[in-house]
Scaffold this active site. Structure first.
Site, PDB file in Angstrom:
ATOM      1  N   ASN A   1      -3.206  -5.742  -2.053  1.00 19.44           N
ATOM      2  CA  ASN A   1      -3.511  -6.632  -0.931  1.00 19.44           C
ATOM      3  C   ASN A   1      -4.940  -7.177  -0.987  1.00 19.44           C
ATOM      4  O   ASN A   1      -5.469  -7.662   0.006  1.00 19.44           O
ATOM      5  CB  ASN A   1      -3.264  -5.922   0.403  1.00 19.44           C
ATOM      6  CG  ASN A   1      -2.860  -6.904   1.492  1.00 19.44           C
ATOM      7  OD1 ASN A   1      -2.183  -7.892   1.212  1.00 19.44           O
ATOM      8  ND2 ASN A   1      -3.292  -6.647   2.727  1.00 19.44           N
TER       9      ASN A   1
ATOM     10  N   TYR B   1      -1.700   2.117   9.222  1.00 19.02           N
ATOM     11  CA  TYR B   1      -1.332   2.279  10.597  1.00 19.02           C
ATOM     12  C   TYR B   1      -2.286   1.500  11.494  1.00 19.02           C
ATOM     13  O   TYR B   1      -3.258   0.944  10.986  1.00 19.02           O
ATOM     14  CB  TYR B   1      -1.367   3.784  10.975  1.00 19.02           C
ATOM     15  CG  TYR B   1      -2.730   4.437  10.833  1.00 19.02           C
ATOM     16  CD1 TYR B   1      -3.110   5.056   9.637  1.00 19.02           C
ATOM     17  CD2 TYR B   1      -3.648   4.426  11.894  1.00 19.02           C
ATOM     18  CE1 TYR B   1      -4.354   5.661   9.516  1.00 19.02           C
ATOM     19  CE2 TYR B   1      -4.901   5.026  11.756  1.00 19.02           C
ATOM     20  CZ  TYR B   1      -5.245   5.635  10.574  1.00 19.02           C
ATOM     21  OH  TYR B   1      -6.482   6.213  10.451  1.00 19.02           O
TER      22      TYR B   1
ATOM     23  N   GLU C   1       0.482  -3.826  11.216  1.00 20.34           N
ATOM     24  CA  GLU C   1       0.083  -2.430  11.009  1.00 20.34           C
ATOM     25  C   GLU C   1       0.933  -1.604  11.970  1.00 20.34           C
ATOM     26  O   GLU C   1       0.722  -1.640  13.183  1.00 20.34           O
ATOM     27  CB  GLU C   1      -1.410  -2.245  11.331  1.00 20.34           C
ATOM     28  CG  GLU C   1      -2.349  -3.060  10.457  1.00 20.34           C
ATOM     29  CD  GLU C   1      -2.556  -2.479   9.061  1.00 20.34           C
ATOM     30  OE1 GLU C   1      -1.942  -1.446   8.751  1.00 20.34           O
ATOM     31  OE2 GLU C   1      -3.323  -3.081   8.297  1.00 20.34           O
TER      32      GLU C   1
ATOM     33  N   HIS D   1       2.690  -2.982   6.983  1.00 27.99           N
ATOM     34  CA  HIS D   1       1.706  -1.964   6.594  1.00 27.99           C
ATOM     35  C   HIS D   1       1.672  -0.895   7.689  1.00 27.99           C
ATOM     36  O   HIS D   1       2.337  -1.005   8.708  1.00 27.99           O
ATOM     37  CB  HIS D   1       0.300  -2.584   6.510  1.00 27.99           C
ATOM     38  CG  HIS D   1       0.094  -3.505   5.352  1.00 27.99           C
ATOM     39  ND1 HIS D   1      -0.791  -3.232   4.346  1.00 27.99           N
ATOM     40  CD2 HIS D   1       0.652  -4.706   5.040  1.00 27.99           C
ATOM     41  CE1 HIS D   1      -0.781  -4.221   3.459  1.00 27.99           C
ATOM     42  NE2 HIS D   1       0.087  -5.132   3.854  1.00 27.99           N
TER      43      HIS D   1
ATOM     44  N   TYR E   1     -13.843  -5.243   8.875  1.00 28.43           N
ATOM     45  CA  TYR E   1     -14.110  -5.752   7.532  1.00 28.43           C
ATOM     46  C   TYR E   1     -13.189  -6.919   7.183  1.00 28.43           C
ATOM     47  O   TYR E   1     -11.976  -6.731   7.134  1.00 28.43           O
ATOM     48  CB  TYR E   1     -13.890  -4.646   6.487  1.00 28.43           C
ATOM     49  CG  TYR E   1     -14.659  -3.390   6.771  1.00 28.43           C
ATOM     50  CD1 TYR E   1     -16.031  -3.349   6.561  1.00 28.43           C
ATOM     51  CD2 TYR E   1     -14.024  -2.262   7.263  1.00 28.43           C
ATOM     52  CE1 TYR E   1     -16.748  -2.210   6.835  1.00 28.43           C
ATOM     53  CE2 TYR E   1     -14.731  -1.104   7.542  1.00 28.43           C
ATOM     54  CZ  TYR E   1     -16.094  -1.085   7.324  1.00 28.43           C
ATOM     55  OH  TYR E   1     -16.794   0.052   7.598  1.00 28.43           O
TER      56      TYR E   1
ATOM     57  N   HIS F   1       0.851  -1.201   0.000  1.00 31.59           N
ATOM     58  CA  HIS F   1       0.000   0.000   0.000  1.00 31.59           C
ATOM     59  C   HIS F   1       0.882   1.244   0.000  1.00 31.59           C
ATOM     60  O   HIS F   1       1.599   1.517   0.963  1.00 31.59           O
ATOM     61  CB  HIS F   1      -0.934  -0.011   1.218  1.00 31.59           C
ATOM     62  CG  HIS F   1      -2.022  -1.029   1.088  1.00 31.59           C
ATOM     63  ND1 HIS F   1      -2.594  -1.657   2.175  1.00 31.59           N
ATOM     64  CD2 HIS F   1      -2.644  -1.524  -0.024  1.00 31.59           C
ATOM     65  CE1 HIS F   1      -3.523  -2.502   1.734  1.00 31.59           C
ATOM     66  NE2 HIS F   1      -3.567  -2.441   0.409  1.00 31.59           N
TER      67      HIS F   1
ATOM     68  N   ARG G   1       0.705   4.525   0.306  1.00 27.23           N
ATOM     69  CA  ARG G   1       0.722   5.661   1.233  1.00 27.23           C
ATOM     70  C   ARG G   1       1.272   5.301   2.609  1.00 27.23           C
ATOM     71  O   ARG G   1       1.453   6.181   3.446  1.00 27.23           O
ATOM     72  CB  ARG G   1      -0.699   6.219   1.360  1.00 27.23           C
ATOM     73  CG  ARG G   1      -1.725   5.247   1.937  1.00 27.23           C
ATOM     74  CD  ARG G   1      -3.133   5.748   1.694  1.00 27.23           C
ATOM     75  NE  ARG G   1      -4.153   4.861   2.222  1.00 27.23           N
ATOM     76  CZ  ARG G   1      -5.461   5.022   2.014  1.00 27.23           C
ATOM     77  NH1 ARG G   1      -5.899   6.032   1.298  1.00 27.23           N
ATOM     78  NH2 ARG G   1      -6.330   4.181   2.523  1.00 27.23           N
ATOM     79  N   GLU G   2       1.565   4.014   2.833  1.00 24.41           N
ATOM     80  CA  GLU G   2       2.034   3.575   4.148  1.00 24.41           C
ATOM     81  C   GLU G   2       3.560   3.677   4.208  1.00 24.41           C
ATOM     82  O   GLU G   2       4.273   2.679   4.310  1.00 24.41           O
ATOM     83  CB  GLU G   2       1.480   2.167   4.407  1.00 24.41           C
ATOM     84  CG  GLU G   2      -0.050   2.181   4.364  1.00 24.41           C
ATOM     85  CD  GLU G   2      -0.719   0.807   4.294  1.00 24.41           C
ATOM     86  OE1 GLU G   2      -0.029  -0.208   4.436  1.00 24.41           O
ATOM     87  OE2 GLU G   2      -1.954   0.774   4.117  1.00 24.41           O
TER      88      GLU G   2
ATOM     89  N   ARG H   1      -3.002   4.619  -2.658  1.00 25.46           N
ATOM     90  CA  ARG H   1      -2.856   3.342  -1.965  1.00 25.46           C
ATOM     91  C   ARG H   1      -2.494   2.185  -2.911  1.00 25.46           C
ATOM     92  O   ARG H   1      -1.746   1.278  -2.559  1.00 25.46           O
ATOM     93  CB  ARG H   1      -4.209   3.030  -1.296  1.00 25.46           C
ATOM     94  CG  ARG H   1      -4.443   1.623  -0.811  1.00 25.46           C
ATOM     95  CD  ARG H   1      -5.879   1.529  -0.288  1.00 25.46           C
ATOM     96  NE  ARG H   1      -6.325   0.173  -0.045  1.00 25.46           N
ATOM     97  CZ  ARG H   1      -6.288  -0.421   1.159  1.00 25.46           C
ATOM     98  NH1 ARG H   1      -5.784   0.205   2.197  1.00 25.46           N
ATOM     99  NH2 ARG H   1      -6.742  -1.641   1.308  1.00 25.46           N
TER     100      ARG H   1
HETATM  101 ZN   LIG Z   1      -1.976  -1.430   4.191  1.00 23.36          ZN
END
Ligand SMILES: [Zn+2]
Length: 444
Positions: A252, A307, A380, A305, A358, A181, A183-184, A235
């Protein structure tokens, strides 16, 4: 003289504006916080797409406060507020500091000295800088580092695996990857810090003799560069589709295990678009092929990943479903969390991926577990709150790097204790027997 100064000034202003103008503005966007302690609120959050008429960008959940975070586009703010009020759900629509989403690249782009560990601990690097850092380490530690190109991204950037302690034997492998991802950002630095530290601290030499560690510090270079240069909150990958104005697939959600089943979208514009088919993304295909080539030796898999401060274990593709050895995953996950807490008291929650708000099918940790890799986790990283979220300030990089290192080396030690010097393949069996008959020690 004045003329020349004037031209320089105009040029400077133009270049500056160019940099700012090309970066997406998030003015007017809000972060939606919804507490879900109460059952009704939780049910609402879990069906939020039905209430809103679209799925908002889910940022994460704060497990301490039991609060869900979403990123709401400017045009949707009023609609979202009305829907929540109508259903009597308490919420907070928080302004975002749009300055946080800009990124000063001028200073960094001008720097041309070799990338050092200080850079890894104090700033976010470009993809080219990351590769430069890895090349330097490979030439510094030729016996301990092998770089391997796993394939190219959609836009043609090599996806590099760093093989640490690969001595040609069949010892167990720990696989670590980061940044599917885009933006992580902290995940990339944490992976690079791990590589540097395990090589430079002689205390880990023995560990690397027992266990090989394969680290892929940037699994989504296209997305990351796009996040650095154009849209901070990007992302996905950067695949293009002829039939859609939207780009990118959620890497992912693209792994070939219960692909497309639950917690995904089949719409190209969604943040959780699962792709045209399983492993449609060249990045995911490169990673799954590389893992499958050595899967009998891989005993642990971690995907980094952010957060949320969570250590997640499978299964995540559906709710209330666990592998038969789930107690082992919980035990080792808790050891990793304790190692983090021992450093500065930061708390990580060890939980099942599917038990969050989710379930999400097609995630890498589920797929890795399905291939028989025993200890499979998603981490995370920090923070846990949505105030900084993905935009972890640079002065906090060092602490997160150190904490992640503690968790990862704990896992490597577990693999060393449980699998090193054991027979993993027939080749190992032959070689171990050969060594015994010759009176050689083990752990070659
Ligand atoms: Zn992620």
């Amino acid at each position: 003289m004045f003329l020349r100064f004037g031209i320089c000034l105009i040029l400077f202003i133009f270049l500056n504006q160019h940099v700012t103008a090309s970066y997406k503005s998030y003015d007017g966007y809000k972060i939606l916080e919804v507490p879900f302690k109460h059952k009704i609120a939780k049910r609402y959050v879990q069906n939020i797409d039905k209430h809103f008429g679209f799925m908002p960008d889910f940022l994460g959940e704060n497990w301490k406060k039991e609060e869900a975070h979403f990123f709401i586009e400017k045009d949707q703010v009023a609609k979202v507020g009305d829907a929540l009020k109508f259903s009597n759900i308490s919420f907070n629509l928080r302004d975002v500091d749009s300055k946080m989403f800009t990124f000063s690249r001028k200073r960094r782009d001008l720097a041309n000295s070799p990338i050092s560990i200080t850079d890894i601990n104090t700033r976010y690097l470009s993809y080219d800088e990351q590769i430069q850092f890895l090349n330097n380490l490979a030439s510094q530690f030729p016996n301990l580092v092998k770089l391997q190109n796993l394939g190219n991204s959609y836009e043609g950037r090599p996806i590099t695996a760093v093989r640490l302690g690969d001595d040609g034997t069949n010892k167990p492998i720990v696989w670590i990857d980061a940044g599917i991802h885009a933006r992580e950002w902290i995940s990339y630095n944490a992976a690079l810090y791990f590589i540097w530290t395990i090589l430079n601290d002689p205390n880990y030499r023995q560990l690397l003799q027992n266990v090989q560690v394969n680290v892929v510090p940037n699994t989504n270079p296209d997305g990351y560069e796009y996040s650095r240069t154009t849209e901070r909150m990007w992302r996905k990958t950067r695949s293009r589709f002829t039939s859609s104005k939207c780009a990118g697939t959620d890497g992912n959600r693209n792994y070939p295990f219960f692909w497309g089943n639950e917690g995904v979208s089949h719409s190209t514009c969604s943040e959780i678009y699962c792709g045209t088919r399983a492993a449609s993304e060249p990045e995911v295909l490169a990673l799954t092929n590389a893992i499958m080539r050595e899967e009998r030796r891989i005993k642990a898999y971690v995907s980094l990943h952010s957060y949320g401060q969570e250590i997640l274990y499978p299964w995540g593709h559906t709710k209330n479903s666990h592998p038969s050895d789930v107690q082992d995953l919980i035990r080792v996950g808790k050891m990793m969390a304790t190692a983090i807490q021992n450093l500065h008291g930061t708390q990580y929650n060890v939980m099942n991926s599917g038990d969050g708000l989710y379930p999400a099918a097609g995630a890498s940790d589920d797929w890795a577990k399905s291939r028989g890799i025993k200890y499979s986790f998603t981490m995370e990283l920090s923070p846990s709150d949505d105030y900084t979220g993905f935009i972890l300030p640079e002065d906090r990089i060092f602490q997160v790097n150190r904490e992640t290192f503690q968790a990862l080396t704990t896992l490597v030690r577990v693999v060393s204790q449980e699998f090193a010097n054991r027979t993993t393949t027939s080749t190992t069996r032959i070689s171990a027997k050969f060594q015994r008959t010759r009176g050689f020690g083990s752990g070659k």
